[in-house]
Design a protein around this motif. Structure first.
Motif, PDB file in Angstrom:
ATOM      1  N   TRP A  93      42.022  48.430  42.985  1.00 34.83           N
ATOM      2  CA  TRP A  93      41.369  48.219  44.280  1.00 34.83           C
ATOM      3  C   TRP A  93      40.732  49.479  44.847  1.00 34.83           C
ATOM      4  N   ARG A 153      39.005  44.289  51.278  1.00 33.94           N
ATOM      5  CA  ARG A 153      38.167  43.099  51.350  1.00 33.94           C
ATOM      6  C   ARG A 153      37.506  42.817  50.004  1.00 33.94           C
ATOM      7  N   GLU A 154      36.967  43.860  49.388  1.00 33.92           N
ATOM      8  CA  GLU A 154      36.312  43.678  48.095  1.00 33.92           C
ATOM      9  C   GLU A 154      37.318  43.289  47.015  1.00 33.92           C
ATOM     10  N   ARG A 169      40.108  41.592  47.531  1.00 31.43           N
ATOM     11  CA  ARG A 169      40.420  40.182  47.743  1.00 31.43           C
ATOM     12  C   ARG A 169      39.293  39.290  47.221  1.00 31.43           C
ATOM     13  N   ASP A 170      38.054  39.711  47.406  1.00 30.04           N
ATOM     14  CA  ASP A 170      36.929  38.933  46.868  1.00 30.04           C
ATOM     15  C   ASP A 170      37.032  38.810  45.349  1.00 30.04           C
ATOM     16  N   ASP A 187      39.893  36.475  44.536  1.00 26.19           N
ATOM     17  CA  ASP A 187      39.478  35.110  44.855  1.00 26.19           C
ATOM     18  C   ASP A 187      38.610  34.521  43.746  1.00 26.19           C
ATOM     19  N   GLU A 188      37.710  35.334  43.197  1.00 27.85           N
ATOM     20  CA  GLU A 188      36.866  34.842  42.100  1.00 27.85           C
ATOM     21  C   GLU A 188      37.688  34.549  40.856  1.00 27.85           C
TER      22      GLU A 188
END
Length: 395
Positions: free
Chosen positions: A234, A285-286, A288-289, A292-293
């Motif tokens: 991350w 945030r990135e 988590r993105d 999520d993908e």
């Protein structure tokens, strides 16, 4: 249940010894008597890290090694083994299943080291993961494989070498190992593409090699957990790596390759300090993105090799331990938001034997403090942070 109440609940668990290590002073005019290291203060089974993980249906474990002696993070070191037996429900070999150790030549297998780890796990009632069926990097191929003569029909010979290897390993540990890192670290970040090896050149592409590895593993383990394992993370420096991994995972899905999960190594890094947080910079945030993908494509998640690189933190042990614990808590509070996350493994439990001592040494020459236990086998604030996050996830 709030994090504060989870931490308060930890007071009921036997975590004596957590925090900064005891310092033994001496008078300048006298020589102190030898002092033995303090006995390790283990939690009860209910209060172990695996016990905390089990409350949300997960498992906690660690890498362990074989080294033929009584030192190291190995099954032969009684004190290290005691930490592992007290805290872990799941083990993974650090190196002993890799090709360099199990296959010294094309037609010879040597499972002595791996068998010893498997027996240790069995004897102590621990589950066992497999790492790895294929580390797709020339640097980590045995020399014979880098220089192999694939003959007149190179694709067929490469397929034979690979399928024989996967079948031999999975047959040997059938009934004990049901989750494998089938392919490990297959991306060339300089080219933002998959890595070429002698095997991929023989078969036509790295994708052909990886696809065959996963299909062969599925034939061997119809109900097994087949994992692609990599070290994206991350921190800002890993943004391109995350994109490369997403492309690889998308390709697996398009080609109907039987990959069940993404193994996130989680060697998280403090190579600089963010003034706003006092720990390393990270992109929540990135990140988590990205996650999520991954789960949006139907993949499960594992944390396969957790530790913390503390290179940029101050030398002071108590402060450094506090910051490492803080960074650990932040990371696990994100990862444990995902129901798709199952197994969590540290890449070693005791600082002294952690690979970061050589791979990411500190500039001040002090020991890297990136695992849950100190080199005197005492639980550290990182362990408290892990336990608190795991208990919070259960609520």
């Amino acid at each position: 249940m709030t994090r504060r109440s989870a931490l308060a609940g930890m007071a009921a668990l036997p975590l004596i010894g957590c925090g900064a290590e005891e310092l033994i002073g001496s008078s300048p005019t006298s020589t102190p008597a030898p002092v033995s290291p303090p006995a390790t203060q283990f939690p009860t089974v209910a209060g172990s890290l695996d016990g905390a993980a089990s409350r949300s249906g997960r498992r906690f474990g660690s890498a362990i090694s074989w080294n033929g002696g009584t030192t190291g993070g190995s099954i032969q070191n009684p004190r290290y083994a005691d930490v592992v037996k007290a805290e872990c429900g799941l083990l993974v070999p650090e190196n002993e299943m890799k090709w360099q150790f199990t296959r010294p030549s094309p037609d010879v297998y040597d499972f002595a080291r791996m068998d010893a780890i498997a027996e240790f796990a069995r004897t102590n009632g621990k589950a066992l993961r497999g790492h790895t069926l294929l580390w797709h990097r020339p640097r980590w191929f045995p020399d014979w494989l880098n220089n192999y003569d694939y003959g007149a029909n190179p694709a067929r010979e490469a397929e034979r070498l690979l399928t024989d290897h996967i079948r031999t390993v999975t047959d040997r540990y059938r009934g004990q190992i049901a989750s494998y890192d089938v392919v490990n670290e297959a991306i060339d970040h300089d080219r933002n593409a998959t890595i070429e090896t002698s095997m991929s050149r023989a078969m036509g592409s790295p994708e052909a090699v990886m696809d065959l590895a996963f299909h062969t593993a599925r034939e061997q383990l119809p109900d097994g957990e087949l994992v692609y394992n990599d070290y994206m993370s991350w921190e800002p420096a890993h943004a391109a790596h995350c994109n490369d991994v997403l492309r690889l995972l998308e390709g697996f899905r398009k080609r109907n390759v039987p990959v069940d999960a993404l193994g996130i190594q989680s060697h998280i890094e403090i190579y600089s300090v963010d003034p706003a947080t006092g720990v390393g910079p990270y992109r929540e945030r990135e990140w988590r993105d990205f996650i999520d993908e991954v789960v949006g494509m139907g993949y499960k998640l594992l944390i396969t090799e957790f530790d913390v690189k503390d290179k940029a933190l101050p030398s002071a042990v108590a402060l450094r331990d506090e910051k490492v614990a803080d960074y650990t808590r932040r990371y696990f509070d994100v990862m444990l938001d995902y129901a798709e996350l199952s197994d969590i493994l540290a890449w070693g439990m005791v600082d002294q034997f952690n690979w970061l001592q050589g791979f990411a040494p500190r500039d001040d020459g002090m020991e890297v403090r990136g695992t849950p236990y100190s080199s005197t086998y005492q639980p550290k604030p990182m362990r408290e942070a892990l336990a608190a996050s795991l208990l919070d996830a259960a609520s």
